[in-house]
Write a protein that holds these residues in place. Structure first.
Motif, PDB file in Angstrom:
ATOM      1  N   THR A   1       8.079 -16.655  34.437  1.00 50.98           N
ATOM      2  CA  THR A   1       7.720 -17.241  33.233  1.00 50.98           C
ATOM      3  C   THR A   1       6.905 -18.658  33.726  1.00 50.98           C
ATOM      4  OG1 THR A   1       9.173 -16.606  31.561  1.00 50.98           O
ATOM      5  CG2 THR A   1       7.802 -18.678  31.171  1.00 50.98           C
ATOM      6  N   ASN A   2       7.503 -19.176  34.726  1.00 48.30           N
ATOM      7  CA  ASN A   2       6.842 -20.599  35.405  1.00 48.30           C
ATOM      8  C   ASN A   2       5.632 -19.845  36.289  1.00 48.30           C
ATOM      9  OD1 ASN A   2       8.800 -21.818  34.520  1.00 48.30           O
ATOM     10  ND2 ASN A   2       9.833 -22.093  36.488  1.00 48.30           N
ATOM     11  N   GLU A   3       5.419 -18.912  37.121  1.00 42.57           N
ATOM     12  CA  GLU A   3       4.530 -18.468  37.448  1.00 42.57           C
ATOM     13  C   GLU A   3       3.301 -18.072  36.589  1.00 42.57           C
ATOM     14  OE1 GLU A   3       6.027 -16.132  41.546  1.00 42.57           O
ATOM     15  OE2 GLU A   3       6.485 -15.278  39.831  1.00 42.57           O
TER      16      GLU A   3
ATOM     17  N   LEU B   1      -1.802 -19.496  34.046  1.00 41.53           N
ATOM     18  CA  LEU B   1      -2.773 -19.956  32.747  1.00 41.53           C
ATOM     19  C   LEU B   1      -3.270 -21.200  32.870  1.00 41.53           C
ATOM     20  CD1 LEU B   1      -0.658 -17.915  30.256  1.00 41.53           C
ATOM     21  CD2 LEU B   1      -2.761 -17.087  31.174  1.00 41.53           C
ATOM     22  N   GLY B   2      -2.769 -22.168  33.670  1.00 39.40           N
ATOM     23  CA  GLY B   2      -3.348 -23.262  33.696  1.00 39.40           C
ATOM     24  C   GLY B   2      -2.504 -24.320  33.453  1.00 39.40           C
ATOM     25  N   TYR B   3      -1.230 -24.050  32.994  1.00 35.71           N
ATOM     26  CA  TYR B   3      -0.353 -25.096  32.303  1.00 35.71           C
ATOM     27  C   TYR B   3       0.589 -25.513  33.723  1.00 35.71           C
ATOM     28  CZ  TYR B   3      -1.492 -23.266  27.872  1.00 35.71           C
ATOM     29  OH  TYR B   3      -2.113 -22.689  26.747  1.00 35.71           O
ATOM     30  N   LEU B   4       0.687 -26.806  33.568  1.00 38.20           N
ATOM     31  CA  LEU B   4       1.315 -27.527  34.748  1.00 38.20           C
ATOM     32  C   LEU B   4       2.992 -27.604  34.309  1.00 38.20           C
ATOM     33  CD1 LEU B   4      -1.203 -30.329  35.936  1.00 38.20           C
ATOM     34  CD2 LEU B   4      -0.894 -28.048  36.990  1.00 38.20           C
ATOM     35  N   ASP B   5       3.170 -27.619  33.143  1.00 36.44           N
ATOM     36  CA  ASP B   5       4.353 -27.733  32.543  1.00 36.44           C
ATOM     37  C   ASP B   5       5.001 -26.428  31.822  1.00 36.44           C
ATOM     38  OD1 ASP B   5       6.833 -28.288  31.336  1.00 36.44           O
ATOM     39  OD2 ASP B   5       6.199 -30.161  30.086  1.00 36.44           O
ATOM     40  N   PRO B   6       5.496 -25.623  32.672  1.00 38.23           N
ATOM     41  CA  PRO B   6       5.969 -24.406  31.941  1.00 38.23           C
ATOM     42  C   PRO B   6       6.769 -24.332  30.660  1.00 38.23           C
ATOM     43  CG  PRO B   6       6.617 -24.209  34.357  1.00 38.23           C
ATOM     44  CD  PRO B   6       6.159 -25.766  34.075  1.00 38.23           C
ATOM     45  N   SER B   7       7.254 -25.400  30.589  1.00 34.43           N
ATOM     46  CA  SER B   7       8.227 -25.550  28.901  1.00 34.43           C
ATOM     47  C   SER B   7       7.052 -25.860  27.892  1.00 34.43           C
ATOM     48  CB  SER B   7       9.033 -26.727  29.078  1.00 34.43           C
ATOM     49  OG  SER B   7       8.197 -27.816  29.424  1.00 34.43           O
ATOM     50  N   TYR B   8       5.791 -26.571  28.347  1.00 29.42           N
ATOM     51  CA  TYR B   8       4.855 -26.515  27.280  1.00 29.42           C
ATOM     52  C   TYR B   8       4.263 -25.024  27.014  1.00 29.42           C
ATOM     53  CZ  TYR B   8       0.629 -28.131  24.790  1.00 29.42           C
ATOM     54  OH  TYR B   8      -0.432 -28.358  24.117  1.00 29.42           O
ATOM     55  N   PHE B   9       4.069 -24.419  28.028  1.00 28.58           N
ATOM     56  CA  PHE B   9       3.518 -22.954  27.697  1.00 28.58           C
ATOM     57  C   PHE B   9       4.445 -22.211  26.894  1.00 28.58           C
ATOM     58  CE2 PHE B   9       4.118 -18.604  29.357  1.00 28.58           C
ATOM     59  CZ  PHE B   9       2.930 -18.006  28.797  1.00 28.58           C
ATOM     60  N   SER B  10       5.889 -22.339  27.472  1.00 31.30           N
ATOM     61  CA  SER B  10       6.763 -21.454  26.409  1.00 31.30           C
ATOM     62  C   SER B  10       6.756 -22.006  25.090  1.00 31.30           C
ATOM     63  CB  SER B  10       8.241 -21.762  26.954  1.00 31.30           C
ATOM     64  OG  SER B  10       8.337 -21.217  28.433  1.00 31.30           O
TER      65      SER B  10
END
Length: 299
Positions: free
Chosen positions: A262-264, A269-278
């Motif tokens: 998920t982090n990768e 996708l251009g998100y520096l914060d994986p938690s924001y993407f989730s």
């Protein structure tokens, strides 16, 4: 097995070099099946859409996150750059048309009075057994057009390319009719169509890095309310939803067809914060990226 890459097959380079620079390629299903196999694993055509017409037998198509199955033949439309896999019976007859995205855009331009041409940005299928739509007689017309295209393809005569392009356009129109897409009550001007198409092209090019409407407005030299008006008039949804939808589509592809964590995927996708993407994924799909992967991971 690690799957970080989906092969990109260029028909002109990998299969039929005689048509390396062609915008349209046509072949019978059996010939291509002898080369690629009837059980074709996941792949894509980056700059090409494809139309498969299967005349009989059971067929299973996996196009992106969509699984289509027919029992007695059908037609399948795959947009450009869309991962897909399929399985047909060993002797099932049919045809395959491969169309370069530049020619697809030409068809878009010529048919710009139709409201749901954006349906051609998404995969769909026509089931012969179910009548393939509201106009069952059009199924026979569709088959006849493919037969006509086959005749023209192998004929050496004047105006051959013009004839092929005209038949392919008729095939696209017939498939739209079979799918139930009709002309809109409101017509769109050529200026509106061109501006929306420019936005769509920009979105496809920059969605990984440009997630704010302001970027696209600056590139188009229009204000946000104008872009919002155009997108809602032509597609029925806002430009923000289109941006989010394109990001979600790519996220689903990465979750389904790769083993990136998920982090990768968030970084891709251009998100520096994986938690924001989730959180973004949960908000728009109702499930976490991990849950989506467990339900849709390709085997």
């Amino acid at each position: 097995m690690t799957k970080e890459w989906i092969p990109n097959i260029n028909i002109g380079q990998d299969y039929d070099i005689a048509y390396q620079d062609a915008t349209i390629h046509f072949d019978v299903l059996g010939k291509m099946a002898d080369f690629f196999g009837r059980d074709m694993p996941m792949h894509l055509h980056a700059d090409y859409c494809q139309i498969h017409l299967i005349l009989s037998g059971n067929t299973l198509f996996n196009i992106d996150q969509n699984v289509f199955q027919t029992d007695s033949g059908g037609a399948f439309y795959t947009p450009p750059a869309t991962p897909h896999a399929f399985l047909t019976e060993p002797t099932a007859p049919g045809y395959v048309i491969t169309i370069h995205s530049t020619h697809l855009q030409k068809i878009f331009s010529e048919l710009n009075s139709y409201s749901n041409l954006n349906a051609l940005l998404m995969p769909f299928h026509l089931d012969r057994q179910k009548g393939a739509g509201p106009n069952t007689s059009s199924w026979g017309e569709l088959v006849n057009l493919f037969d006509m295209l086959k005749t023209e393809w192998y004929r050496d005569s004047q105006y051959k390319l013009d004839s092929i392009e005209a038949i392919v356009k008729l095939i696209m129109i017939t498939m739209l009719r079979l799918s139930g897409y009709e002309q809109p009550k409101k017509q769109h001007s050529q200026t509106e169509i061109l501006c929306f198409r420019h936005f769509s092209t920009l979105l496809e090019t920059h969605f990984l890095t440009a997630k704010h409407i302001s970027f696209y407005c600056n590139e188009l030299n229009i204000n946000e309310s104008r872009l919002n008006y155009l997108c809602k008039k032509i597609t029925g949804i806002s430009p923000k939803k289109m941006i989010n939808g394109r990001i979600l589509l790519e996220a689903k592809r990465l979750l389904s067809h790769t083993n990136k964590n998920t982090n990768e995927i968030a970084y891709t996708l251009g998100y520096l914060d994986p938690s924001y993407f989730s959180r973004f994924f949960v908000k728009n799909t109702g499930m976490s990226p991990t849950s989506f992967r467990q339900q849709n991971q390709a085997s």
